[in-house]
Write a protein that holds these residues in place. Structure first.
Motif, mmCIF file in Angstrom:
data_model
loop_
_atom_site.group_PDB
_atom_site.id
_atom_site.type_symbol
_atom_site.label_atom_id
_atom_site.label_comp_id
_atom_site.label_asym_id
_atom_site.label_seq_id
_atom_site.Cartn_x
_atom_site.Cartn_y
_atom_site.Cartn_z
ATOM 1 N N THR A 30 125.786 11.476 16.945
ATOM 2 C CA THR A 30 124.969 12.676 16.625
ATOM 3 C C THR A 30 124.305 13.479 17.569
ATOM 4 O O THR A 30 124.378 14.908 17.322
ATOM 5 C CB THR A 30 123.860 12.140 15.261
ATOM 6 O OG1 THR A 30 123.163 11.044 15.813
ATOM 7 C CG2 THR A 30 124.653 11.857 14.148
ATOM 8 N N ALA B 220 120.537 9.798 11.695
ATOM 9 C CA ALA B 220 120.685 8.541 12.523
ATOM 10 C C ALA B 220 119.370 7.841 12.796
ATOM 11 O O ALA B 220 119.241 6.767 13.007
ATOM 12 C CB ALA B 220 121.136 8.983 13.783
ATOM 13 N N LYS C 196 127.019 15.687 18.633
ATOM 14 C CA LYS C 196 127.424 16.656 17.833
ATOM 15 C C LYS C 196 126.411 17.689 17.718
ATOM 16 O O LYS C 196 126.661 18.900 17.730
ATOM 17 C CB LYS C 196 127.295 15.798 16.207
ATOM 18 C CG LYS C 196 127.913 16.634 15.156
ATOM 19 C CD LYS C 196 127.611 15.640 13.858
ATOM 20 C CE LYS C 196 128.833 15.873 12.680
ATOM 21 N NZ LYS C 196 128.457 15.019 11.769
ATOM 22 N N LEU C 197 124.994 17.196 17.656
ATOM 23 C CA LEU C 197 124.121 18.723 17.774
ATOM 24 C C LEU C 197 124.298 19.394 19.121
ATOM 25 O O LEU C 197 124.192 20.376 18.874
ATOM 26 C CB LEU C 197 122.549 17.696 17.812
ATOM 27 C CG LEU C 197 121.166 18.884 17.965
ATOM 28 C CD1 LEU C 197 121.407 19.798 16.671
ATOM 29 C CD2 LEU C 197 120.099 18.096 17.798
ATOM 30 N N GLY D 279 124.027 19.355 12.569
ATOM 31 C CA GLY D 279 123.521 18.971 13.933
ATOM 32 C C GLY D 279 122.224 17.942 13.720
ATOM 33 O O GLY D 279 122.300 16.987 13.901
ATOM 34 N N VAL D 280 121.061 18.827 13.396
ATOM 35 C CA VAL D 280 119.950 18.143 13.294
ATOM 36 C C VAL D 280 119.887 17.066 12.118
ATOM 37 O O VAL D 280 119.205 16.043 12.214
ATOM 38 C CB VAL D 280 118.974 19.232 13.023
ATOM 39 C CG1 VAL D 280 117.498 18.607 12.735
ATOM 40 C CG2 VAL D 280 118.826 20.290 14.158
ATOM 41 N N PHE E 149 126.821 22.170 18.667
ATOM 42 C CA PHE E 149 126.343 23.072 17.936
ATOM 43 C C PHE E 149 125.543 23.992 18.626
ATOM 44 O O PHE E 149 125.773 25.278 18.591
ATOM 45 C CB PHE E 149 125.651 22.476 16.550
ATOM 46 C CG PHE E 149 126.645 22.208 15.631
ATOM 47 C CD1 PHE E 149 127.101 23.054 14.822
ATOM 48 C CD2 PHE E 149 126.505 21.050 15.101
ATOM 49 C CE1 PHE E 149 128.195 22.747 13.868
ATOM 50 C CE2 PHE E 149 127.255 20.425 14.023
ATOM 51 C CZ PHE E 149 128.056 21.478 13.337
ATOM 52 N N GLY F 194 122.180 15.440 11.120
ATOM 53 C CA GLY F 194 122.949 14.075 11.540
ATOM 54 C C GLY F 194 122.124 13.177 12.457
ATOM 55 O O GLY F 194 122.052 11.882 12.312
ATOM 56 N N VAL F 195 121.003 13.992 13.420
ATOM 57 C CA VAL F 195 120.284 13.201 14.126
ATOM 58 C C VAL F 195 119.262 12.524 13.261
ATOM 59 O O VAL F 195 118.781 11.299 13.352
ATOM 60 C CB VAL F 195 119.595 14.345 15.092
ATOM 61 C CG1 VAL F 195 118.420 13.521 15.807
ATOM 62 C CG2 VAL F 195 120.596 14.747 15.998
#
Lengths: 306, 221
Positions: A268, B80, A271-272, B73-74, A275, B76-77
């Motif tokens: 992740t 997690a 991924k971030l 993005g955020v 972006f 997903g973080v």
């Protein structure tokens, strides 16, 4: 209407030298900021990629992201330029229509401007791509085939044969949709620009023996340009931003490419990071244009300061 | 016609959700914008620099990029790190609209405060008002009528930009439109016309309000 002043002066006279210095080198400050952000991105990029290239999780392709993004940033700029040319033509025609004494033309342009400015650009783009394009397709018109036939006449359809049909269609209808949308905004920009030139200028030009077209081209337009150039540049910036919406139509420009690179990632933070990297590309393009717009504004404001 | 009658309730729910998005995001954007404007015109670099960076960053990137960044993005973080319950389209959509528009409102606030003559604030100081009082009782009330047309215009822009939340299926008008178009292939034109008419029905009244404020402002000066 009272003029909005954009003077950046603190109201209390206790100004520190640092602050005054910072005000003077505002452009430099932004340039440094951009460099710092770029350097940080560069650092972060290699910090994240280097262990992965030699690692075992097969993510070596990470090192190839930047060229892909660059390539698609070029596509974003290309389609923005094409739509901006279209929008400028529509805007000129629209401004003439709004200022003419021929009533139906004025109604038509007013409806055009009001409808386009009252509805979201995303819905308009979808409308062009799913509504109008399907309609034309059922009539037997297809941009890809049209382009192919055109290039066949020009003896070089090999250029087109390598392209994907969906890409050509999305490019065609996307450029028309964006151009149509921004044509309405530019209509207003050009109209207010033309109206801001004193009518005495036009009369004086006519009395000097210029005909109406010469008066428009040599007297009115150069003066109107002073007022239209800054908003024109600003609309170009928003057009580049709105061209990101074309990713919804499946046109593989910068935004679509960011998604294509980012979604398969399971890590992740990476991924971030992809972006953020993509957003930085947009930032670099738009911010340099914003600086240009600010330069135009200060330049043209200076010309008329007495 | 039958098609439109079938889908009208879903479209109306979508239109209501669009209004809810704007109704939550716009006040947030105003509050944050006011704070940013004050920070940007502060004398201290450590206050003004973050505000400048925030404003430039949000004004120079497309809102769709920001939405994808926040949602995927955020989000997903967050997912997690076991905070997945913040990972939904409403939160991401409202956050992006509010943050993006805060950057624009900050500039409107700043221009509005600067257009109040400096002498007003100096006069307030010389009457013994504190900086806080001078701002809220003298500068702010004079700046608000100057800023109102710009705010209403930005509200219209936000109404239109809220359509972008549809890309993360934000359950507003454009999402309803997309669902309807995909369920009824070949009937795109009437459905799009209905959606465009609903957007016009929402934005035209607001633009009349904007024009009313502009006319009043022009009459006042």
């Amino acid at each position: 209407m009272q003029k909005m002043v954009t003077r950046d002066e603190p109201l209390v006279s206790r100004r520190s030298t640092v602050r005054r210095w910072l005000q003077r080198v505002d452009i430099l400050f932004y340039a440094l900021l951009a460099t710092a952000v770029g350097a940080f991105a560069y650092y972060l990029y290699f910090y994240l990629t280097t262990p992965l290239i030699h690692g075992l999780n097969g993510n070596a392709a990470m090192a190839l992201y930047l060229p892909f993004l660059l390539q698609h940033a070029g596509l974003t700029i290309l389609i923005s330029l094409v739509s901006m040319v279209l929008a400028t033509l529509l805007g000129f025609a629209g401004a003439q229509g709004r200022l003419t004494s021929f009533l139906p033309a004025r109604w038509l342009t007013t409806i055009y401007v009001e409808v386009v400015r009252g509805t979201p650009v995303l819905v308009q783009l979808l409308f062009w791509y799913f509504g109008v394009a399907q309609f034309f397709f059922s009539l037997g018109f297809d941009p890809y085939n049209a382009l192919f036939n055109l290039m066949t006449i020009l003896q070089s359809n090999g250029v087109v044969a390598g392209l994907d049909q969906n890409v050509v269609d999305a490019f065609f209808w996307g450029a028309i949709g964006l151009g149509f949308n921004y044509g309405a905004y530019l209509t207003e920009v050009f109209r207010s620009g033309l109206q801001s030139v004193d009518s005495g200028q036009h009369e004086a030009a006519l009395s000097l023996g210029l005909n109406s077209r010469q008066a428009m081209r040599r007297i009115i337009l150069p003066q109107a340009l002073r007022l239209t150039l800054p908003p024109f540049t600003n609309y170009f910036i928003t057009l580049i931003q709105d061209s990101a919406l074309l990713s919804v139509l499946g046109f593989v420009e910068l935004e679509q490419e960011i998604g294509a690179l980012a979604y398969p990632q399971h890590n992740t933070p990476i991924k971030l990071f992809i972006f953020i990297l993509g957003a930085l590309f947009y930032f670099v393009i738009c911010f340099s244009l914003a600086l240009l717009a600010r330069f135009f504004e200060s330049r043209f404001a200076k010309a008329y300061r007495v | 016609m039958d098609l439109l009658v079938t889908w009208l309730p879903a479209f109306l729910v979508g239109a209501r959700n669009t209004l809810i998005y704007c109704g939550i995001s716009f006040p947030l954007a105003l509050l944050l914008g006011l704070a940013l404007a004050e920070m940007k015109s502060a004398r201290y670099v450590w206050l003004s620099m973050p505000a400048k960076i925030f404003i430039e960053a949000f004004r120079n990137t497309p809102i769709i990029t920001q939405i994808f960044l926040v949602y995927y993005g955020v989000g997903g973080v967050l997912a997690a790190s076991n905070l997945a319950h913040f990972d939904n389209a409403w939160v991401a959509g409202v956050a992006c609209l509010a943050l993006n528009y805060a950057a624009y409102e900050a500039e409107v606030f700043r221009a509005g405060f600067l257009s109040v003559k400096r002498g007003q604030r100096e006069a307030a100081y010389s009457l013994g008002l504190s900086a806080w009082q001078a701002f809220w009782r003298v500068v702010f009330p004079q700046a608000v009528p100057l800023m109102l047309p710009a705010f209403v215009n930005d509200l219209i822009y936000m109404l239109k930009d809220s359509a972008i939340v549809a890309v993360i299926s934000g359950s507003e008008l454009t999402s309803a439109l997309l669902i309807a178009t995909f369920r009824n292939p070949g009937h795109a034109l009437p459905l799009f016309s209905l959606a465009l008419a609903l957007y016009l029905a929402m934005s035209l009244p607001i633009s009349f309000v904007a024009r009313y404020f502009e006319r009043r402002l022009r009459a006042a000066f």
